[in-house]
Write a protein that holds these residues in place. Sequence first.
Motif, PDB file in Angstrom:
ATOM      1  N   LEU A  51       4.408  10.000  -0.874  1.00 38.00           N
ATOM      2  CA  LEU A  51       5.588   9.278  -1.367  1.00 38.00           C
ATOM      3  C   LEU A  51       5.115   8.147  -2.270  1.00 38.00           C
ATOM      4  N   GLY A  52       5.808   7.965  -3.392  1.00 34.62           N
ATOM      5  CA  GLY A  52       5.454   6.882  -4.307  1.00 34.62           C
ATOM      6  C   GLY A  52       6.683   6.210  -4.869  1.00 34.62           C
ATOM      7  N   PHE A  53       6.600   4.891  -5.047  1.00 37.38           N
ATOM      8  CA  PHE A  53       7.694   4.133  -5.644  1.00 37.38           C
ATOM      9  C   PHE A  53       7.325   3.727  -7.061  1.00 37.38           C
ATOM     10  N   TYR A  54       8.322   3.592  -7.880  1.00 39.29           N
ATOM     11  CA  TYR A  54       8.164   3.347  -9.317  1.00 39.29           C
ATOM     12  C   TYR A  54       7.338   2.091  -9.583  1.00 39.29           C
ATOM     13  N   LYS A  55       6.298   2.243 -10.407  1.00 37.86           N
ATOM     14  CA  LYS A  55       5.431   1.156 -10.878  1.00 37.86           C
ATOM     15  C   LYS A  55       4.639   0.458  -9.777  1.00 37.86           C
ATOM     16  N   GLU A  56       4.432   1.101  -8.639  1.00 32.29           N
ATOM     17  CA  GLU A  56       3.584   0.516  -7.600  1.00 32.29           C
ATOM     18  C   GLU A  56       2.186   1.112  -7.703  1.00 32.29           C
ATOM     19  N   PRO A  57       1.138   0.330  -7.396  1.00 28.54           N
ATOM     20  CA  PRO A  57      -0.240   0.795  -7.592  1.00 28.54           C
ATOM     21  C   PRO A  57      -0.713   1.831  -6.572  1.00 28.54           C
ATOM     22  N   TYR A  58       0.047   2.032  -5.473  1.00 23.45           N
ATOM     23  CA  TYR A  58      -0.380   2.978  -4.448  1.00 23.45           C
ATOM     24  C   TYR A  58       0.707   3.996  -4.132  1.00 23.45           C
ATOM     25  N   LEU A  59       0.254   5.229  -3.824  1.00 21.23           N
ATOM     26  CA  LEU A  59       1.097   6.254  -3.222  1.00 21.23           C
ATOM     27  C   LEU A  59       0.775   6.287  -1.733  1.00 21.23           C
ATOM     28  N   TRP A  60       1.680   6.875  -0.939  1.00 18.89           N
ATOM     29  CA  TRP A  60       1.501   6.861   0.516  1.00 18.89           C
ATOM     30  C   TRP A  60       1.401   8.285   1.051  1.00 18.89           C
ATOM     31  N   HIS A  61       0.257   8.587   1.665  1.00 21.43           N
ATOM     32  CA  HIS A  61      -0.050   9.922   2.186  1.00 21.43           C
ATOM     33  C   HIS A  61       0.136   9.909   3.702  1.00 21.43           C
ATOM     34  N   SER A  62       1.012  10.787   4.175  1.00 19.84           N
ATOM     35  CA  SER A  62       1.297  10.855   5.613  1.00 19.84           C
ATOM     36  C   SER A  62       1.025  12.274   6.105  1.00 19.84           C
ATOM     37  N   SER A  63       0.278  12.372   7.203  1.00 20.17           N
ATOM     38  CA  SER A  63      -0.081  13.668   7.775  1.00 20.17           C
ATOM     39  C   SER A  63      -0.412  13.462   9.255  1.00 20.17           C
ATOM     40  N   PRO A  64      -0.638  14.549  10.005  1.00 20.49           N
ATOM     41  CA  PRO A  64      -1.037  14.368  11.414  1.00 20.49           C
ATOM     42  C   PRO A  64      -2.306  13.539  11.563  1.00 20.49           C
ATOM     43  N   ALA A  65      -3.115  13.434  10.504  1.00 24.99           N
ATOM     44  CA  ALA A  65      -4.348  12.649  10.563  1.00 24.99           C
ATOM     45  C   ALA A  65      -4.096  11.158  10.395  1.00 24.99           C
ATOM     46  N   GLY A  66      -2.864  10.769  10.035  1.00 24.84           N
ATOM     47  CA  GLY A  66      -2.558   9.355   9.914  1.00 24.84           C
ATOM     48  C   GLY A  66      -1.876   9.003   8.597  1.00 24.84           C
ATOM     49  N   PHE A  67      -1.709   7.719   8.399  1.00 28.27           N
ATOM     50  CA  PHE A  67      -1.014   7.184   7.222  1.00 28.27           C
ATOM     51  C   PHE A  67      -2.039   6.464   6.339  1.00 28.27           C
ATOM     52  N   HIS A  68      -2.144   6.878   5.069  1.00 30.74           N
ATOM     53  CA  HIS A  68      -3.141   6.314   4.168  1.00 30.74           C
ATOM     54  C   HIS A  68      -2.528   6.038   2.801  1.00 30.74           C
ATOM     55  N   ALA A  69      -3.262   5.281   2.013  1.00 28.71           N
ATOM     56  CA  ALA A  69      -2.857   4.985   0.642  1.00 28.71           C
ATOM     57  C   ALA A  69      -3.648   5.843  -0.327  1.00 28.71           C
ATOM     58  N   LEU A  70      -3.082   6.047  -1.503  1.00 27.55           N
ATOM     59  CA  LEU A  70      -3.744   6.720  -2.622  1.00 27.55           C
ATOM     60  C   LEU A  70      -3.560   5.858  -3.863  1.00 27.55           C
ATOM     61  N   GLN A  71      -4.582   5.759  -4.681  1.00 31.63           N
ATOM     62  CA  GLN A  71      -4.434   5.043  -5.943  1.00 31.63           C
ATOM     63  C   GLN A  71      -3.491   5.839  -6.840  1.00 31.63           C
ATOM     64  N   THR A  72      -2.476   5.193  -7.363  1.00 28.08           N
ATOM     65  CA  THR A  72      -1.526   5.884  -8.234  1.00 28.08           C
ATOM     66  C   THR A  72      -2.218   6.272  -9.539  1.00 28.08           C
ATOM     67  N   PRO A  73      -2.190   7.563  -9.899  1.00 28.17           N
ATOM     68  CA  PRO A  73      -2.833   7.982 -11.159  1.00 28.17           C
ATOM     69  C   PRO A  73      -2.146   7.351 -12.364  1.00 28.17           C
ATOM     70  N   ALA A  74      -2.930   7.142 -13.415  1.00 25.08           N
ATOM     71  CA  ALA A  74      -2.330   6.639 -14.654  1.00 25.08           C
ATOM     72  C   ALA A  74      -1.374   7.694 -15.202  1.00 25.08           C
ATOM     73  N   ASN A  75      -0.222   7.245 -15.683  1.00 23.68           N
ATOM     74  CA  ASN A  75       0.784   8.145 -16.275  1.00 23.68           C
ATOM     75  C   ASN A  75       1.159   9.275 -15.320  1.00 23.68           C
ATOM     76  N   LEU A  76       1.514   8.908 -14.092  1.00 27.78           N
ATOM     77  CA  LEU A  76       1.929   9.894 -13.097  1.00 27.78           C
ATOM     78  C   LEU A  76       3.088  10.726 -13.644  1.00 27.78           C
ATOM     79  N   GLY A  77       2.934  12.065 -13.609  1.00 26.36           N
ATOM     80  CA  GLY A  77       3.889  12.931 -14.297  1.00 26.36           C
ATOM     81  C   GLY A  77       4.920  13.624 -13.440  1.00 26.36           C
ATOM     82  N   VAL A  78       4.998  13.322 -12.138  1.00 19.99           N
ATOM     83  CA  VAL A  78       5.985  13.982 -11.274  1.00 19.99           C
ATOM     84  C   VAL A  78       7.395  13.705 -11.778  1.00 19.99           C
ATOM     85  N   TRP A  79       7.599  12.471 -12.261  1.00 21.60           N
ATOM     86  CA  TRP A  79       8.933  12.074 -12.726  1.00 21.60           C
ATOM     87  C   TRP A  79       9.435  12.961 -13.853  1.00 21.60           C
TER      88      TRP A  79
END
Length: 421
Positions: A51-79
């Motif tokens: 999950l990622g919010f607009y213009k925030e530097p981190y995305l949030w990865h959630s799985s059975p292994a836990g909750f972690h951050a990801l560096q938001t890629p430059a020019n994220l293209g999902v939008w």
Amino acid sequence: MKLELLELGQETEQLSLCRISLILGVYSSNNLVDTFCRIVRKLLRTQCSILGFYKEPYLWHSSPAGFHALQTPANLGVWTYLQHFDYIDQRHPEYAGLSAYVKSQGVEHERLVAFNLKVSDSHTVGQVIFFDDQTSAFEEEDLVLVKEFTDGLVRLIRLHEDYNELKELYEQQCALNFSKTKFFQIIAHDLRAPFHGLLGFSEVLAQERDTLDETSIQNIADYLYDNAQATYNLLESLLTWAMAEGGRFIYHPINFELSQSSKIVCDVLKSLAVKKQVELIDNVPAGLKVHADINMITSVIQNLVSNALKFTPVNQQCKVTISAKLEDDAVVVSVQDMGIGMTQEQIDKLFVPNLVVSVRGTAQEKGAGLGLVLCKRFVDLNHGRIHVESKEGCGSTFHVYLPKVTHEHQALTVEKHHAEN
């Protein structure tokens, strides 16, 4: 490419920039982002989410292994895939392109579904994707239910934002009320004492005039004049401070030569320096310009020099020096004295409105206790900063950092200033 998961803490130094994420408690025990992702993963019977919010530097990865951050890629293209849709799953015509893009970012999967966190048709706060290594399609009924759930998350975000905005307005109003209360407390406290003296000696002069000799009358007249002058200065400072706190000052920045202000200050305070036998030195170089409000900055320098003279010993060959220099992106104005200096406790309280009568100068000069508060207010209004270096018994140096000139066409030259006056 492989996903690099980050632990919350030292690996997420830019967390303060994640406004919506912090609203939803990503760094607390009440992590609504992880809760939302875990509920939806269970509903969709899938393993992972990002999950990622607009213009925030981190995305949030959630799985059975836990909750972690990801560096938001430059020019994220999902939008670019989701901007016109509520969600994209395997039945959607944009799915193949979205799936290929997500894989190119290191998110390996056999199936995924992406939801747009839409506030309106033209406004989104972010996106979330759910993915795993299964091959079966997501059920349409489950996707509709998740869409309603994501709408609820967006409404929750809006409620939190509205709450935070109202809370900020409330705190601003409380601060304003506190300033008003302090203003009236200062008036009541600081005006009571001088008026007692004024009334008392006026009564003596009015009722016992015939019993007084010329020396006594002169002493009373001198006292009344000095006290009236000090009280007037206090009222003027209180009014200026109240106007500054109430936002009534108009900030009008121009480019001007700093030597204009220093010359005005030296001309005004020359007689005070001569009276205390202190050498007042103007070392501000000609041609050095700042981008600021000339009236406010002149007032700041005058307050600082007046204070420096106030706390410099009489007739001890002391100096008060005004200097300035260009330093990186700012012009630094310094006022240095050879006075009594300050303790660290005094320094810590310098820029706080004081309900206690200010410290008397070396010649028993009175003060309102508000001069440095006004200085800080004016410096803040001019996008600058002020700090002091001082040691008890060794004098003080005040440094004011002001914006340097960036566009010469706005400059107000000395000749133009004189012509306008």
